[in-house]
Design a protein around this motif. Structure first.
Motif, mmCIF file in Angstrom:
data_model
loop_
_atom_site.group_PDB
_atom_site.id
_atom_site.type_symbol
_atom_site.label_atom_id
_atom_site.label_comp_id
_atom_site.label_asym_id
_atom_site.label_seq_id
_atom_site.Cartn_x
_atom_site.Cartn_y
_atom_site.Cartn_z
ATOM 1 N N LEU A 5 0.799 -1.207 0.000
ATOM 2 C CA LEU A 5 0.000 0.000 0.000
ATOM 3 C C LEU A 5 0.838 1.266 0.000
ATOM 4 O O LEU A 5 0.287 2.348 -0.094
ATOM 5 N N ALA A 6 2.147 1.145 0.149
ATOM 6 C CA ALA A 6 2.977 2.329 0.288
ATOM 7 C C ALA A 6 3.960 2.426 -0.871
ATOM 8 O O ALA A 6 4.454 1.413 -1.363
ATOM 9 N N PRO A 7 4.250 3.629 -1.356
ATOM 10 C CA PRO A 7 5.213 3.787 -2.440
ATOM 11 C C PRO A 7 6.629 3.521 -1.955
ATOM 12 O O PRO A 7 6.958 3.738 -0.806
ATOM 13 N N ILE A 8 7.472 3.048 -2.876
ATOM 14 C CA ILE A 8 8.866 2.781 -2.548
ATOM 15 C C ILE A 8 9.673 4.051 -2.779
ATOM 16 O O ILE A 8 9.519 4.727 -3.781
ATOM 17 N N SER A 9 10.528 4.352 -1.855
ATOM 18 C CA SER A 9 11.415 5.502 -1.968
ATOM 19 C C SER A 9 12.855 5.010 -1.952
ATOM 20 O O SER A 9 13.196 4.070 -1.235
ATOM 21 N N TRP A 10 13.694 5.626 -2.755
ATOM 22 C CA TRP A 10 15.093 5.240 -2.790
ATOM 23 C C TRP A 10 15.899 5.932 -1.698
ATOM 24 O O TRP A 10 17.070 5.603 -1.488
ATOM 25 N N VAL A 11 15.299 6.880 -0.984
ATOM 26 C CA VAL A 11 16.028 7.675 0.005
ATOM 27 C C VAL A 11 16.661 6.816 1.096
ATOM 28 O O VAL A 11 17.822 7.053 1.481
ATOM 29 N N PRO A 12 15.963 5.803 1.663
ATOM 30 C CA PRO A 12 16.612 5.005 2.714
ATOM 31 C C PRO A 12 17.907 4.340 2.280
ATOM 32 O O PRO A 12 18.775 4.056 3.119
ATOM 33 N N LEU A 13 18.067 4.097 0.980
ATOM 34 C CA LEU A 13 19.293 3.468 0.508
ATOM 35 C C LEU A 13 20.520 4.335 0.747
ATOM 36 O O LEU A 13 21.647 3.835 0.779
ATOM 37 N N LEU A 14 20.300 5.645 0.902
ATOM 38 C CA LEU A 14 21.425 6.537 1.162
ATOM 39 C C LEU A 14 22.066 6.277 2.513
ATOM 40 O O LEU A 14 23.184 6.726 2.771
ATOM 41 N N ASN A 15 21.358 5.564 3.375
ATOM 42 C CA ASN A 15 21.922 5.244 4.696
ATOM 43 C C ASN A 15 22.911 4.091 4.650
ATOM 44 O O ASN A 15 23.608 3.843 5.647
ATOM 45 N N PHE A 16 22.993 3.401 3.513
ATOM 46 C CA PHE A 16 23.890 2.242 3.455
ATOM 47 C C PHE A 16 25.347 2.603 3.753
ATOM 48 O O PHE A 16 25.999 1.923 4.563
ATOM 49 N N PRO A 17 25.919 3.647 3.127
ATOM 50 C CA PRO A 17 27.315 3.975 3.473
ATOM 51 C C PRO A 17 27.498 4.292 4.955
ATOM 52 O O PRO A 17 28.544 3.976 5.535
ATOM 53 N N ILE A 18 26.485 4.909 5.566
ATOM 54 C CA ILE A 18 26.581 5.240 6.983
ATOM 55 C C ILE A 18 26.574 3.971 7.831
ATOM 56 O O ILE A 18 27.385 3.811 8.751
ATOM 57 N N GLU A 19 25.645 3.063 7.523
ATOM 58 C CA GLU A 19 25.566 1.813 8.282
ATOM 59 C C GLU A 19 26.841 0.992 8.108
ATOM 60 O O GLU A 19 27.376 0.433 9.086
ATOM 61 N N TRP A 20 27.339 0.927 6.892
ATOM 62 C CA TRP A 20 28.549 0.140 6.629
ATOM 63 C C TRP A 20 29.764 0.752 7.319
ATOM 64 O O TRP A 20 30.578 0.049 7.918
ATOM 65 N N ALA A 21 29.871 2.074 7.244
ATOM 66 C CA ALA A 21 30.996 2.741 7.897
ATOM 67 C C ALA A 21 30.958 2.523 9.404
ATOM 68 O O ALA A 21 31.996 2.244 10.036
ATOM 69 N N ALA A 22 29.769 2.626 10.011
ATOM 70 C CA ALA A 22 29.648 2.434 11.458
ATOM 71 C C ALA A 22 30.026 1.008 11.849
ATOM 72 O O ALA A 22 30.772 0.787 12.821
ATOM 73 N N LEU A 23 29.541 0.023 11.107
ATOM 74 C CA LEU A 23 29.875 -1.370 11.419
ATOM 75 C C LEU A 23 31.367 -1.639 11.212
ATOM 76 O O LEU A 23 31.976 -2.400 11.972
ATOM 77 N N SER A 24 31.958 -1.018 10.206
ATOM 78 C CA SER A 24 33.393 -1.207 9.967
ATOM 79 C C SER A 24 34.218 -0.638 11.114
ATOM 80 O O SER A 24 35.199 -1.250 11.559
ATOM 81 N N LEU A 25 33.837 0.540 11.591
ATOM 82 C CA LEU A 25 34.541 1.134 12.725
ATOM 83 C C LEU A 25 34.398 0.275 13.976
ATOM 84 O O LEU A 25 35.371 0.061 14.716
ATOM 85 N N LEU A 26 33.193 -0.226 14.211
ATOM 86 C CA LEU A 26 32.983 -1.079 15.379
ATOM 87 C C LEU A 26 33.742 -2.400 15.247
ATOM 88 O O LEU A 26 34.251 -2.939 16.240
ATOM 89 N N ALA A 27 33.827 -2.930 14.024
ATOM 90 C CA ALA A 27 34.595 -4.156 13.812
ATOM 91 C C ALA A 27 36.073 -3.920 14.122
ATOM 92 O O ALA A 27 36.741 -4.770 14.730
ATOM 93 N N GLY A 28 36.580 -2.753 13.717
ATOM 94 C CA GLY A 28 37.961 -2.422 14.063
ATOM 95 C C GLY A 28 38.158 -2.344 15.563
ATOM 96 O O GLY A 28 39.164 -2.831 16.101
ATOM 97 N N GLY A 29 37.198 -1.754 16.254
ATOM 98 C CA GLY A 29 37.264 -1.697 17.711
ATOM 99 C C GLY A 29 37.238 -3.074 18.338
ATOM 100 O O GLY A 29 37.976 -3.358 19.295
ATOM 101 N N CYS A 30 36.397 -3.956 17.796
ATOM 102 C CA CYS A 30 36.346 -5.333 18.305
ATOM 103 C C CYS A 30 37.698 -6.022 18.177
ATOM 104 O O CYS A 30 38.139 -6.737 19.090
ATOM 105 N N LEU A 31 38.359 -5.809 17.036
ATOM 106 C CA LEU A 31 39.657 -6.443 16.829
ATOM 107 C C LEU A 31 40.669 -5.967 17.860
ATOM 108 O O LEU A 31 41.496 -6.755 18.355
#
Length: 303
Positions: A5-31
């Motif tokens: 019932l809802a239209p698809i927007s491509w805007v949320p996809l812009l968060n992918f670099p942010i999510e990936w960067a955050a997880l990469s930084l946290l992975a470095g911290g884990c190491l």
């Protein structure tokens, strides 16, 4: 184009670099936590402590750089306190790190519920460089975000320090054998220095996540990052590549809401954790226990 019932927007996809960067930084911290002889679970508490510092620091001062400084102080203080308590009490590293991480996590949850904070309602988002041609556009959060642009360099620097410098070599040696004695080198200083460095990696990750999820600080990403590290057999590059999957699933979370079914939304929240579980089942196998590196067995005189 619509989904349900809802239209698809491509805007949320812009968060992918942010999510990936955050997880990469946290992975470095884990190491860093793992190689220092502690449990990478502690990075979850560092991220929560950094978020607490950012929210309260911006609320009290109204200046983002001061809030970031307070967040760094909170994260470092948490890491050093956890390390000291685990050493003094001789507690299990994983269980102790998890239990102590619950303290800032619970504090963050209670704080987020206590009502709107300035950092969540500020426009433009704090930390974004203003006065560019991207002001007011969707690209502003990506191209004009210094923390996001700096993330790849921070991860690369962290990997270089851990694997290519005497400090990193000695930290890994002392982490695998705390009883090792090297002239003019303190095991405690190196191990706790690694904890401090790991906590600083959690600060930009926390800032990126708060900007991407205003009003609802995410939790559990430190555990996801740790799963990627273990599945990647404690390799920086492998952990970063494995983080792509959970980052994509987290980015696609808003599309589950478009289906208008609560169960789909719940499944979408669980999906990144289930993917990491599959990583561990199919990729980790016997690598669940950290194995010594050949370099750590070098003669102490060469350290």
């Amino acid at each position: 184009m619509t989904l349900g019932l809802a239209p698809i927007s491509w805007v949320p996809l812009l968060n992918f670099p942010i999510e990936w960067a955050a997880l990469s930084l946290l992975a470095g911290g884990c190491l860093y936590w793992e190689r220092a002889g502690f449990s990478g679970i502690g990075i979850e508490g560092c991220a929560a402590a950094a978020m607490l510092g950012l929210i309260l620091g911006f609320e009290w001062t109204g200046h983002y750089p001061l809030a970031v400084a307070l967040a760094a102080g909170c994260a470092v203080a948490f890491a050093l306190a956890v390390g000291a308590l685990l050493q003094i009490l001789k507690a299990d590293m994983a269980i102790g790190s998890f239990a102590l991480s619950l303290v800032p996590l619970c504090g963050l949850g209670l704080l987020a519920r206590s009502g709107p904070f300035a950092i969540f309602g500020a426009k433009p988002s704090p930390g974004i460089v203003t006065g560019t041609v991207f002001d007011g556009t969707y690209a502003e959060d990506l191209i004009a975000n210094p923390l996001l642009l700096a993330a790849p360099f921070l991860v690369a620097l962290a990997g270089w320090v851990l694997w290519r410098t005497p400090f990193g070599l000695r930290t890994r040696a002392f982490g695998e054998n705390p009883g090792l004695r090297v002239p003019r080198s303190s095991p405690t200083a190196h191990r706790f220095g690694a904890l401090a460095a790991a906590s600083l990696l959690a600060v930009p990750a926390a800032a990126l996540l708060l900007g991407a999820h205003p009003g609802s600080p995410p939790a559990g990403l430190g555990l996801i990052a740790l799963g990627c590290v273990i599945a990647g057999r404690w390799s920086f590059v492998a952990a970063i590549l494995l983080a792509v999957g959970p980052a994509l699933l987290r980015t696609g979370r808003p599309y589950a809401d478009a289906l208008a079914f609560d169960r789909v939304g719940i499944a979408a929240e669980m999906a990144p954790f289930l993917l990491v579980l599959l990583y561990l089942v199919f990729l980790a196998r016997r690598a669940l226990r950290l194995t010594p590196t050949s370099q750590s067995r070098l003669d102490p005189d060469t350290l």
